[in-house]
Design an enzyme around this catalytic site. Structure first.
Site, short mmCIF file in Angstrom:
data_model
loop_
_atom_site.label_atom_id
_atom_site.label_comp_id
_atom_site.label_asym_id
_atom_site.label_seq_id
_atom_site.Cartn_x
_atom_site.Cartn_y
_atom_site.Cartn_z
CE1 TYR A 122 -7.10 -1.20 -6.57
CE2 TYR A 122 -7.92 -3.45 -6.69
CZ TYR A 122 -7.05 -2.52 -6.15
OH TYR A 122 -6.14 -2.90 -5.21
CD GLU A 126 -28.13 19.57 -3.13
OE1 GLU A 126 -29.07 19.95 -2.41
OE2 GLU A 126 -27.52 20.34 -3.91
CB CYS A 130 -3.28 2.69 -1.38
SG CYS A 130 -3.30 1.07 -0.65
CE LYS A 185 -4.94 3.96 -6.03
NZ LYS A 185 -5.70 2.76 -5.92
CB CYS A 206 -0.93 -0.01 1.21
SG CYS A 206 -1.99 1.42 1.27
CG HIS A 213 -28.61 23.63 -2.38
ND1 HIS A 213 -28.70 22.79 -3.48
CD2 HIS A 213 -28.75 24.89 -2.85
CE1 HIS A 213 -28.89 23.52 -4.56
NE2 HIS A 213 -28.92 24.79 -4.21
CD GLU A 255 -7.44 2.56 -8.70
OE1 GLU A 255 -8.30 2.71 -7.83
OE2 GLU A 255 -6.33 2.03 -8.47
C1 FAD Z 1 -1.35 -0.76 -7.53
C2 FAD Z 1 -2.14 -1.07 -6.29
C3 FAD Z 1 -3.05 -0.16 -5.83
C4 FAD Z 1 -3.78 -0.43 -4.69
N1 FAD Z 1 -4.69 0.50 -4.27
C5 FAD Z 1 -5.41 0.28 -3.15
C6 FAD Z 1 -6.33 1.25 -2.68
O1 FAD Z 1 -6.52 2.32 -3.29
N2 FAD Z 1 -7.01 0.98 -1.54
C7 FAD Z 1 -6.84 -0.17 -0.84
O2 FAD Z 1 -7.47 -0.36 0.20
N3 FAD Z 1 -5.99 -1.12 -1.28
C8 FAD Z 1 -5.26 -0.92 -2.41
N4 FAD Z 1 -4.37 -1.87 -2.84
C9 FAD Z 1 -4.28 -3.14 -2.10
C10 FAD Z 1 -3.41 -3.00 -0.85
O3 FAD Z 1 -2.14 -2.53 -1.22
C11 FAD Z 1 -3.30 -4.35 -0.15
O4 FAD Z 1 -4.59 -4.86 0.11
C12 FAD Z 1 -2.56 -4.24 1.18
O5 FAD Z 1 -1.27 -3.71 1.00
C13 FAD Z 1 -2.47 -5.62 1.84
O6 FAD Z 1 -1.71 -5.55 3.02
P1 FAD Z 1 -0.93 -6.84 3.54
O7 FAD Z 1 -0.41 -6.47 4.88
O8 FAD Z 1 -1.76 -8.04 3.40
O9 FAD Z 1 0.27 -7.06 2.53
P2 FAD Z 1 1.40 -6.04 1.90
O10 FAD Z 1 1.04 -4.64 2.22
O11 FAD Z 1 1.52 -6.48 0.54
O12 FAD Z 1 2.66 -6.41 2.76
C14 FAD Z 1 3.32 -7.62 2.66
C15 FAD Z 1 4.80 -7.39 2.93
O13 FAD Z 1 5.42 -8.64 3.15
C16 FAD Z 1 6.72 -8.60 2.59
N5 FAD Z 1 7.16 -9.98 2.40
C17 FAD Z 1 6.60 -10.91 1.58
N6 FAD Z 1 7.23 -12.11 1.75
C18 FAD Z 1 8.19 -11.92 2.69
C19 FAD Z 1 9.15 -12.77 3.30
N7 FAD Z 1 9.23 -14.06 2.99
N8 FAD Z 1 10.01 -12.24 4.22
C20 FAD Z 1 9.93 -10.94 4.57
N9 FAD Z 1 9.03 -10.08 4.02
C21 FAD Z 1 8.16 -10.57 3.11
C22 FAD Z 1 6.52 -7.81 1.31
O14 FAD Z 1 7.74 -7.28 0.83
C23 FAD Z 1 5.54 -6.75 1.77
O15 FAD Z 1 6.19 -5.59 2.22
C24 FAD Z 1 -3.60 -1.64 -3.98
C25 FAD Z 1 -2.68 -2.56 -4.44
C26 FAD Z 1 -1.94 -2.29 -5.58
C27 FAD Z 1 -0.95 -3.31 -6.07
#
Ligand code: FAD
Length: 448
Positions: free
Chosen positions: A178, A442, A48, A51, A43, A437, A182
């Site tokens: 999406y 509204e 997010c 973006k 994110c 308004h 976007e």
């Molecule tokens: C282009 C794009 C736009 C988005 N826009 C939106 C939006 O507008 N609104 C919204 O709500 N959501 C949006 N999302 C979705 C949102 O980013 C995810 O839902 C959210 O980040 C999920 O969080 P998470 O903690 O599950 O995983 P992530 O945030 O993906 O975090 C996982 C982390 O784990 C790390 N990792 C993975 N494997 C290992 C490992 N073996 N050892 C150590 N580290 C590891 C990764 O490097 C990463 O940093 C978007 C996603 C993308 C790709």
């Protein structure tokens, strides 16, 4: 004294992992987190946040154009991609620092490296170091999925798009979700020639049909081209470095960049989950129960890696619920009903609750109200772009069960209206609220 190095080891410092780490630590747990890329996760680093900043940057194209109708003498403007890109990347780095600071403030040990599972209560870091923990949380997120076809290695994904050396004059975007829509809006506003290529025949599955149709219509008016039922055959690199995209059922499309926005898969490859005995579903997602516990007692998972609702606020809630339940003595189950969502297209979409089709299937008898209007600002700007608000009401109870909107600031308006839908308010409650308004919002209390 515990026989483990930590009470909780979190793999992945993204939305879910950071929240779980700091809340568990604030409940007194000894916590460590491993992050292989950058603290903040998808994110903050490549989702997010950057973006949305690009969406803001892109929207100036329309604002500058419209400003002339509002009396401003605006000279011809030039857009500088590298300046915006670098400013966005700098902001991302600033936020990354704040996230790392939060972990530090809560005394969470941060290992900036990859971690894998080697036992139900043991992880291994990339340098071979092994650490034990009473509980392990998998919060590794998702990863862009790119279908395999000849030349697919020439496509970039959302991971790379924020770092483009230059603005592509022509970009082909594969996908209809999406992220595809976007980025289509973003690049189109920057002046790139954008073609969205879709394997199926619809965009934005899951959103209300009328709203999707409206976005399609407006996007086409703005100059974005669409190809439907056109699976990729190959991408051919040309002598001048440009690309030629071959599709089924269509003429080839020349492009300077191809962005694959063809879905995201749970990030579980090579993590050691199956070897340790953690059950995955057929998409590779960690199977969890409503308390976020996997098939192994000591291992939990939250966020995109569980493939429930792939949104940041959901991952954060799951991380919070896990930490409060397991370390705070406050059992919490996440409620997945009426989760609002947005598409930051041009114009954006906001939605909560059931679409008209879902409501018909599930409730039978419903009432649907729509407001199809041209925002005051668009009228003066001479912009022939209509907003559409749609309310779905349960006939039996008068409850508003769905709100779907496309138009300027729709996500901002929808977030507030989602409170009313979540609270189970009725159409009569909306009607009883006096309009503010003049506003676009509204329309929500004036639907007849
Ligand atoms: C282009 C794009 C736009 C988005 N826009 C939106 C939006 O507008 N609104 C919204 O709500 N959501 C949006 N999302 C979705 C949102 O980013 C995810 O839902 C959210 O980040 C999920 O969080 P998470 O903690 O599950 O995983 P992530 O945030 O993906 O975090 C996982 C982390 O784990 C790390 N990792 C993975 N494997 C290992 C490992 N073996 N050892 C150590 N580290 C590891 C990764 O490097 C990463 O940093 C978007 C996603 C993308 C790709």
């Amino acid at each position: 004294m515990s026989k483990f190095d930590y009470d909780l080891f979190v793999i992945g410092a993204g939305s879910g992992g950071v929240r779980a780490s700091r809340v568990a630590a604030s409940h007194g747990a000894r916590v460590a987190v491993a992050e292989e890329h950058r603290v903040g996760g998808t994110c903050v680093i490549r989702g997010c946040v950057p973006k949305k900043l690009l969406v803001y940057g892109a929207h100036f194209a329309e604002d500058i154009h419209d400003a002339r109708q509002f009396g401003w003498d605006v000279p011809d403007c030039r857009f500088d991609w590298t300046r915006l890109r670098d400013n966005v990347l700098a902001e991302v780095s600033r936020l990354e620092g704040l996230y790392a600071q939060t972990l530090d403030n809560h005394k969470v040990a941060l290992f900036r490296t990859r971690a894998t599972l080697v036992g139900p209560q043991k992880v291994r870091l990339a340098d071979g170091q092994e650490l034990t923990s009473e509980r392990i949380l998998i919060a590794t997120g998702g990863w862009p999925f790119v279908p395999e076809f000849p030349g697919s290695e020439h496509a970039i994904t959302s991971n790379e798009v924020f770092h483009l050396q230059e603005l592509p004059k022509r970009i082909v975007i594969a996908g209809g979700g999406y992220i595809a829509n976007e980025f289509a809006g973003i690049f189109n506003e920057f002046g790139s020639k954008v073609t969205i290529v879709n394997r199926g025949d619809a965009i934005l599955r899951g959103y209300d049909e009328q709203i999707r149709d409206r976005l399609l219509q407006i996007s086409m008016t703005k100059g974005i081209e669409f190809r439907f039922n056109a699976p990729f055959q190959s991408i051919e690199k040309q002598a001048d470095g440009s690309l030629l995209v071959h599709l089924e059922n269509c003429e080839p499309i020349p492009a300077d960049a191809v962005l694959a926005a063809t879905g995201r898969v749970p990030n579980t490859r090579g993590l050691g989950l199956e070897e340790v005995g953690v059950e995955l579903d057929r998409n590779g997602a960690v199977k969890v129960d409503e308390t976020n516990q996997s098939s192994l007692e000591s291992i939990y998972a939250v966020g995109d890696v569980t493939n429930r609702i792939q949104l940041t606020p959901v991952a954060i809630r799951e991380g919070q619920a896990f930490a409060d339940s397991v370390f705070g003595g406050k059992p919490t189950i996440v409620d997945y009903s009426n989760v609002p969502s947005a598409v930051f297209s041009h114009p954006p979409i906001g939605a909560v609750g059931m679409t008209e089709a879902e409501a018909r299937n599930r409730l039978g008898s419903i009432r649907v109200y729509t407001s199809d209007f041209r925002a005051m600002k668009n009228v003066l700007a001479g912009r022939n772009e209509r907003a559409l608000y749609k309310m779905v009401v349960n006939e039996a109870t008068d409850q508003v069960v769905g709100l779907h909107m496309i138009g300027p600031d729709a996500p901002e308006i929808l977030q507030a209206a989602a409170v009313a839908v979540k609270a189970g308010l009725t159409k009569a409650d909306f009607d009883a609220t006096v309009a503010l308004h003049p506003s676009m919002a509204e329309e929500l209390v004036l639907m007849k």
